[in-house]
Design an enzyme around this catalytic site. Structure first.
Site, PDB file in Angstrom:
ATOM      1  N   LYS A 279     -39.037  17.301   0.738  1.00  0.00           N
ATOM      2  CA  LYS A 279     -40.347  16.790   0.351  1.00  0.00           C
ATOM      3  C   LYS A 279     -41.038  16.231   1.589  1.00  0.00           C
ATOM      4  O   LYS A 279     -40.465  15.451   2.342  1.00  0.00           O
ATOM      5  CB  LYS A 279     -40.177  15.701  -0.709  1.00  0.00           C
ATOM      6  CG  LYS A 279     -41.443  15.300  -1.428  1.00  0.00           C
ATOM      7  CD  LYS A 279     -41.103  14.355  -2.569  1.00  0.00           C
ATOM      8  CE  LYS A 279     -42.346  13.972  -3.342  1.00  0.00           C
ATOM      9  NZ  LYS A 279     -42.042  13.078  -4.469  1.00  0.00           N
ATOM     10  N   GLU A 363     -39.456   9.670 -21.154  1.00  0.00           N
ATOM     11  CA  GLU A 363     -40.156   8.599 -21.854  1.00  0.00           C
ATOM     12  C   GLU A 363     -39.589   8.330 -23.250  1.00  0.00           C
ATOM     13  O   GLU A 363     -39.514   7.174 -23.677  1.00  0.00           O
ATOM     14  CB  GLU A 363     -41.653   8.942 -21.953  1.00  0.00           C
ATOM     15  CG  GLU A 363     -42.391   8.916 -20.630  1.00  0.00           C
ATOM     16  CD  GLU A 363     -42.286  10.224 -19.857  1.00  0.00           C
ATOM     17  OE1 GLU A 363     -42.835  10.303 -18.749  1.00  0.00           O
ATOM     18  OE2 GLU A 363     -41.639  11.167 -20.372  1.00  0.00           O
ATOM     19  N   ARG A 391     -45.924  10.823 -25.111  1.00  0.00           N
ATOM     20  CA  ARG A 391     -44.753  11.673 -25.298  1.00  0.00           C
ATOM     21  C   ARG A 391     -43.694  10.982 -26.162  1.00  0.00           C
ATOM     22  O   ARG A 391     -42.810  11.640 -26.698  1.00  0.00           O
ATOM     23  CB  ARG A 391     -44.148  12.021 -23.938  1.00  0.00           C
ATOM     24  CG  ARG A 391     -45.173  12.404 -22.890  1.00  0.00           C
ATOM     25  CD  ARG A 391     -44.528  12.864 -21.613  1.00  0.00           C
ATOM     26  NE  ARG A 391     -44.120  14.256 -21.732  1.00  0.00           N
ATOM     27  CZ  ARG A 391     -43.454  14.910 -20.791  1.00  0.00           C
ATOM     28  NH1 ARG A 391     -43.095  14.295 -19.686  1.00  0.00           N
ATOM     29  NH2 ARG A 391     -43.126  16.166 -20.949  1.00  0.00           N
TER      30      ARG A 391
END
Length: 623
Positions: A279, A363, A391
């Protein structure tokens, strides 16, 4: 002027380049990303990590006939550059410009829009099954980060994937979501990537394919992979789901990636390619500060430095207030779903590391986990963005509210989320939570009131939700000690007889501006800080409704089912017919852009409300 990137008008142009030219294209893309995102802000780290992967995918496959499904899709900038949008790249995340995520209406090459994690595998599987039913032969490729595999939806998709004929999953393994990935899955991928025997055998196979290419070399490499997997353990997790697993491979080795994709393209069953990437690759500040450069505002492309206002954000005030509450109450715990930086809980963590829990991008699990802790006497503060708490709606209803458990939902980004656009705007939480029994819902007008609402929620014997906006607050000083608010009690900031403005959260300041405009034309105006979206202060609404010729409601939320709707319901219950002017977001998905400009466009300003008020007002005094 770039030598190759500027000539890429479609993926077909990528296929015309040789390997040396493709390597140079990768360098030019990184340069364009670093300089371009420095001006607009955005997800620079994730995109720098998928440059070679995206080039290789477009070199081997043919979009839009073939479909690429990006998980979250915040790493789709390279894809946009290679699909005819290079000349527009400086407009990304700007008003009227390119979206920061995949958007089906933006390009035929964007096969599936997304902004939340864990969606790629299910969507790609749906596409693959639809293709098989229609007798098609196109390829479906899903690119998902390793963090997506902390999300339950990914495993629900894997459970059904063996039933399709063929599709390709690219596991982009960089060990990060926004913060460092956590949990057993992250450790599992790390174990695969670092096993000495596996790496040694895999590297030999990679050299063979890169050096010689061809069917024979790939066959030998496949045998080496199978032998290596036997050494690591009896069957990989993906193999147990009925998928063929390949890798891990160097996600920055273009020749190897191209040869591998050519091989995978011929497979007749679902496959997984495990690619190891870095990354932020190619930009030292992004490599050194992974969290910061996941997604950020404009920065100096030479140093990576960003400007600071010096003013605290609502997120920071939340974290500092929670730390103070935890200092005095050992039952206070903090829970995040892979967003310690975004929710600022990374500021809480050093003070109470044993009472801080990052459950990954999960979540639903976060809310259920919080419910379980609450049954044992703990007071969980569950910090989840408003748009992401959607969610876990069933868990909020079935597992928290139904049992009346004292879980506090701290909904960051409540309201417009600006440049991130419709996938991140927190414009629906009042609507989807207002109908849930037992739950109270609060919205502070400033940072000090946020602290008071957190203390109120801690004292409350039941579930609570607090929404607060993205970015810096009003600059008000926060009290040393918070005070508990009377639940369902609004704050009358200013009394009046003609017009009463009920404002929620960050719209209180706009309400005060509207009041001054109305007063300038001779009207007596009351301003009420509503504080509670549920329960609303019915006594206050009835009192002002009985004597004012107009009520105005203002909220940073959709009008459908929002705070204004609650006021209308209250008036109807008391058979009152006073006119109500509701100010809020319309029944549509709001595009990305600057908050101030979008408020002006959609009429969430004092000026727009003033003009809409005039037809209701009988007495207008000339100035």
């Amino acid at each position: 002027m770039s030598e190759y990137l500027s000539k890429i008008k479609s993926p077909g142009d990528v296929k015309k380049l040789g390997l040396v030219e493709l390597e140079r294209l990768a360098e030019e893309i990184r340069e364009r990303l670093i300089v371009g995102v420095a001006k607009t802000g955005g997800h620079i780290g994730p995109n720098l990590g998928v440059v070679e992967l995206t080039i290789a995918m477009h070199y081997v496959f043919d979009t839009p006939r073939d479909s690429f499904v990006f998980d979250v899709s915040h790493q789709s900038y390279v894809h946009k550059l290679l699909t005819g949008r290079e000349s527009q790249f400086e407009t990304i995340r700007q008003p009227g410009g390119l979206n920061g995520f995949m958007l089906r209406t933006e390009s035929e090459h964007d096969s599936f829009g997304a902004g939340h994690a864990g969606t790629a595998l299910s969507a790609a599987l749906g596409m693959a099954v639809a293709r098989d039913m229609s007798g098609g032969d196109e390829h479906i490729v899903a690119l998902a980060g390793d963090a997506a595999f902390t999300n339950g939806i990914s495993y629900e998709a894997l459970n059904n994937m063996a039933s399709t004929k063929r599709m390709i999953i690219v596991l982009n393994d960089n060990e990060w979501s926004i913060d460092k990935n956590v949990g057993a899955i992250a450790e599992y991928f790390h174990k695969i990537a670092t096993n000495p025997t596996y790496v040694s055998m895999h590297d030999r196979a990679a050299v063979l394919v890169e050096k010689f290419g061809g069917k024979a070399a790939r066959h030998i490499a496949r045998k080496a992979e199978e032998a290596a997997k036997g050494i690591v353990g009896r069957g990989m997790i993906f193999e147990e789901f009925g998928l063929n697993y390949f890798g891990p491979v160097d996600g920055h080795n273009l020749p190897m990636l191209i040869e591998t994709f050519k091989f995978l393209k011929k497979q007749k069953r679902p496959v997984v390619l495990h690619a190891l990437t870095q990354k932020g690759r190619g930009f030292q500040p992004a490599m050194e500060k992974q969290k910061k450069f996941h997604g950020l505002g404009p920065y100096d492309p030479a140093t990576g430095e960003t400007k600071s206002t010096g003013q605290k954000t609502y997120s920071e005030v939340f974290a500092e207030s929670l730390t103070k509450l935890a200092n005095e109450n050992e039952k206070v715990v903090a829970i995040t779903a892979a967003m310690p930086n975004g929710t600022a809980l990374d500021l809480f963590r050093p003070h109470h590391p044993k009472r801080y829990f990052d459950v990954g991008i999960a979540e639903e699990h976060a809310v259920l986990f919080a419910a379980g802790m609450a049954t044992k006497g703990y007071r969980p503060f569950c910090a989840i963005y408003s748009t992401f708490l959607q969610r876990a709606f069933d868990q909020v209803v079935h597992d928290v509210a139904l049992q009346n458990l004292p879980v506090v939902f701290c909904m960051d980004r409540g309201g417009l989320s600006g440049d991130d656009g419709p996938t991140h705007h927190g414009l629906f939480d009042i609507s989807y939570l207002r109908g849930v029994p037992n739950l109270i819902h609060m919205d502070p007008k400033d940072e000090d009131e946020l602290q008071d609402m957190m203390f109120t929620a801690l004292e409350h014997e039941g579930p609570s939700a607090i929404r607060y906006p993205r970015g810096t607050g009003t600059g008000v000083e926060v009290k040393v000690r918070p005070v508990a608010l009377e639940i369902g009690k609004a704050e009358v900031l200013k009394d009046g007889r003609d017009v009463a403005i009920f404002a929620l959260g960050n719209m209180v300041a706009e309400a005060e501006r509207l009041a001054k405009m109305l007063e300038a034309e001779g009207h007596s105006v009351a301003v009420i800080n509503a504080r509670f979206a549920k329960p609303i202060d019915e006594e206050c609404v009835v009192r002002f409704g009985s004597r004012c010729e107009l009520l105005v409601t203002m909220e940073d939320h959709v009008l459908a089912g929002g705070f204004g709707s609650a006021v209308l319901e209250c008036l109807n219950a008391h058979s009152m017919e006073v006119p109500v002017l509701r100010v809020g977001w319309p029944d549509s998905f709001i595009e990305h852009g600057k908050v101030e400009a979008l408020r002006e466009k959609y009429g969430l300003t004092a000026e727009a409300a003033m003009e809409r008020s005039r037809p209701f007002l009988k007495r207008v005094v000339a100035v």
